[in-house]
Design an enzyme around this catalytic site. Sequence first.
Site, PDB file in Angstrom:
ATOM      1  N   SER A   1      32.198  72.382  60.054  1.00  0.00           N
ATOM      2  CA  SER A   1      32.905  72.684  58.828  1.00  0.00           C
ATOM      3  C   SER A   1      32.078  72.332  57.613  1.00  0.00           C
ATOM      4  O   SER A   1      30.870  72.403  57.601  1.00  0.00           O
ATOM      5  CB  SER A   1      34.175  71.859  58.817  1.00  0.00           C
ATOM      6  OG  SER A   1      33.838  70.503  58.983  1.00  0.00           O
ATOM      7  N   CYS A   2      32.753  71.993  56.588  1.00  0.00           N
ATOM      8  CA  CYS A   2      32.217  71.318  55.406  1.00  0.00           C
ATOM      9  C   CYS A   2      31.405  72.214  54.483  1.00  0.00           C
ATOM     10  O   CYS A   2      31.702  72.329  53.317  1.00  0.00           O
ATOM     11  CB  CYS A   2      31.377  70.098  55.791  1.00  0.00           C
ATOM     12  SG  CYS A   2      32.316  68.973  56.822  1.00  0.00           S
ATOM     13  N   THR A   3      30.356  72.896  54.955  1.00  0.00           N
ATOM     14  CA  THR A   3      29.559  73.665  54.003  1.00  0.00           C
ATOM     15  C   THR A   3      29.657  75.175  54.212  1.00  0.00           C
ATOM     16  O   THR A   3      29.410  75.929  53.296  1.00  0.00           O
ATOM     17  CB  THR A   3      28.068  73.288  54.079  1.00  0.00           C
ATOM     18  OG1 THR A   3      27.588  73.613  55.373  1.00  0.00           O
ATOM     19  CG2 THR A   3      27.872  71.808  53.823  1.00  0.00           C
TER      20      THR A   3
ATOM     21  N   CYS B   1      34.562  65.163  55.194  1.00  0.00           N
ATOM     22  CA  CYS B   1      34.078  65.135  56.569  1.00  0.00           C
ATOM     23  C   CYS B   1      32.562  65.043  56.583  1.00  0.00           C
ATOM     24  O   CYS B   1      31.928  65.768  55.839  1.00  0.00           O
ATOM     25  CB  CYS B   1      34.534  66.403  57.281  1.00  0.00           C
ATOM     26  SG  CYS B   1      33.432  67.026  58.539  1.00  0.00           S
TER      27      CYS B   1
END
Lengths: 459, 459
Positions: free
Chosen positions: B319-321, B397
């Site tokens: 996830s995240c980016t 995260c």
Amino acid sequence: MPYFDAASSAPLHPVARQALIAALDEGWADPARLYREGRRARMLLDAAREAAAEAVGCRPDELVFTSSGTRAVHSGVAGALAGRRRTGRHLVVSGVEHSSVLHSAAAHEEQGGAAERVPVERTGAVDAEVFAGALREDTALACLQSANHEVGTVQPVAAVAGACRAAGVPLLVDAAQSLPWGPVGGDWSLLTASSHKWGGPAGVGLLVVRKGVRFAAQGPLDERESGRAPGFENLPAIVAAAASLRAVHAEAAQEAARLRELTARIRARVPELVPDAEVVGDAERRLPHLVTFSCLYVDGETLLHELDQAGFSVSSGSSCTSSTLEPSHVLKAMGALSEGNVRVSLPMGAADDDVERFLAVLPGAVAAVREKLGAPVAAGRAAGSESLVLDVLGRQCPVPVIELGKVIGDVPVGGTVTVLSDDEVAALDIRAWCHMRKQEFVGEEPADRGTAYTVRRVS
Amino acid sequence: MPYFDAASSAPLHPVARQALIAALDEGWADPARLYREGRRARMLLDAAREAAAEAVGCRPDELVFTSSGTRAVHSGVAGALAGRRRTGRHLVVSGVEHSSVLHSAAAHEEQGGAAERVPVERTGAVDAEVFAGALREDTALACLQSANHEVGTVQPVAAVAGACRAAGVPLLVDAAQSLPWGPVGGDWSLLTASSHKWGGPAGVGLLVVRKGVRFAAQGPLDERESGRAPGFENLPAIVAAAASLRAVHAEAAQEAARLRELTARIRARVPELVPDAEVVGDAERRLPHLVTFSCLYVDGETLLHELDQAGFSVSSGSSCTSSTLEPSHVLKAMGALSEGNVRVSLPMGAADDDVERFLAVLPGAVAAVREKLGAPVAAGRAAGSESLVLDVLGRQCPVPVIELGKVIGDVPVGGTVTVLSDDEVAALDIRAWCHMRKQEFVGEEPADRGTAYTVRRVS
């Protein structure tokens, strides 16, 4: 074997071939990925977009690669209509657009929208003022091809684009046939094109949406190509398409002048060499490589077969045996004869000698078809020589005009021939025959079976 | 440089390259035309269709070539739903389908239809009985992938197809990931696949619609490919796709056995080599070439960058980016840790040595990322050692679980840590962390800001 159907699909340009093969090794990875192979693919994609945008005359971020010209049209029309749904659901198209535009218009109507088909002049061109007159307050989109795919007539895009801009209506230009020869001028809003028409590979189309044009891509979401062309990018083909468009444009001016001379020769010589042949389309405002003519008393498919046997690959907008949009909606909209139609579209590099050979072969091919079709008259005659009834019920194009041609001399000048026919193409062809033979089309009315078409002999 | 992301796109197979280059010269003309070049193109297209149909296990007239796997799914789902509109507008899909299926389902809902997403087990597989239980009287279509693209788990297609057949519901199988390894068994009704996943060129997908399945193609009319895939056929690529599918199937059994051993090695060794790493997906019912694992306290994108620097191209569902469908809907549906996720999918021919080198490099890469992320604790502590509050508001995260891991030892067994977080991924990752570290997830409740997740130390 001379291939004279570049308007359907052009042979692969050497630059396209070279670029495609190179990109197979460098451009198979997913350009959305961040590792080395992905970054390399992304660079190729970005470079191709810049090259194509420069050739079209737009910003790179206005251009996406679709999977075909047809897809570009389908997506462009649907997205532009949806983007302006609040304005209204009225669509304006010319009556001689490519089937992808006309089918998009039909799909719009099926979904409750309205579509208006602007008529064309006998040359195949729209009148810019007539087109402008079709724009309404609730018009969401207008579509006009840059040049016609069947007869080569160039449309007044700049004038129509100006009228659309003044009315606040975006104009979509289907540039499939003209883009090989250069960018489309005028203040258009959307543009579509197809790689295999300019010698690029199949599987690539262009959709350009100018900044500021309201656009809402339809169909399931997909993040590729700014959300306007779903599916994994066809990268090697995209690279080849962009490279060949640049190459083709570099050669365009010189090659256009050469091919224009060859097509002018065909335009001039066909009516001299072939009796009862008519060249259609605008003699001046036309694509350099394309010429179309129709031959009375000839079945187009049979003529294509004869020419194929003689070694020439050409196309036909003729009726009778093909399956779709036939008889040609373009010829019909122009009021031109649909029978015995031949489209010659020269690929870049077409040889002068091959054109001469074609002109040498054509008269014999037409004569052979006419001889095959020279069926006996199946006519019942009314009493008196002033008027005559020709019963061709159950007979298909081109028999009705063949028989009409045979009997018109049987009535005196001022007398009439009434043709009873249940072939729907007869309505078009009998009018076109009258135009070509300088006879008067009096009118038509329903008969017990089929329709009665009355023609007066005036010469 | 070892490329381990075949599940995104496979390098071009030598047979595909050879067939493509040969077809460039023979297959550029319009297969709908009757002259020599057109007939030759038609023969190539027919032969490619027969070869692809044989490889898939269907009749040639049941298979059309689309411009991508995504297009095949979009067209297949839309056409099947429209074909059974009278039955109802209920669609059943698994929760771990490819985005093309889930986006088709979302588009169906936007148009007023209903879509049900069947949950999966922790392995990523649906339970056939649970799937069957989702079928209703008004279910128009069900969709199930043959194998999952992110974790490699093989789905119980035959059992689900049987249940669908019994319920009179057509089943569409997205076979993009498994078709390289062989035909899909079971009594399915529709099937889709993508050429560039098996080493064929981009720009070609397959859509199979079994005879007798009600199907109404959507969008503007087009006569190409039985009206199911508009636009000029991408013929050289189609020829190459069909040829390479045959070639790949000929090699499949032997190569599958070899790659299965390599991925089994990765499955076994990663948890030994990397602390706090979890291999996800079914250990037995899985694709031969694909293995996925997640590493606690690691940001996936950063790890991918480290591995790219070390020469390895892999993918991540982390996830995240990333921009879309993230954190991975597949890992989320499985209840697996989404952070520090790595998917290794070996292309055919992947070298044993490269896998060994990957295993040698991985522990250092993970350690480097963990070191970079080893941020100081930003926690406020409540009084008393039995329970502790960890405030990670505003931290993304994987910081919440990194900090949780640091403080869990500060409470005695039986004590609790309450994590205050406004990162929505925390809901998933804290549960997954508890599962991995054998701690108890007590529950979550809304806090003044964000959510309070309570974890009890049990070991």
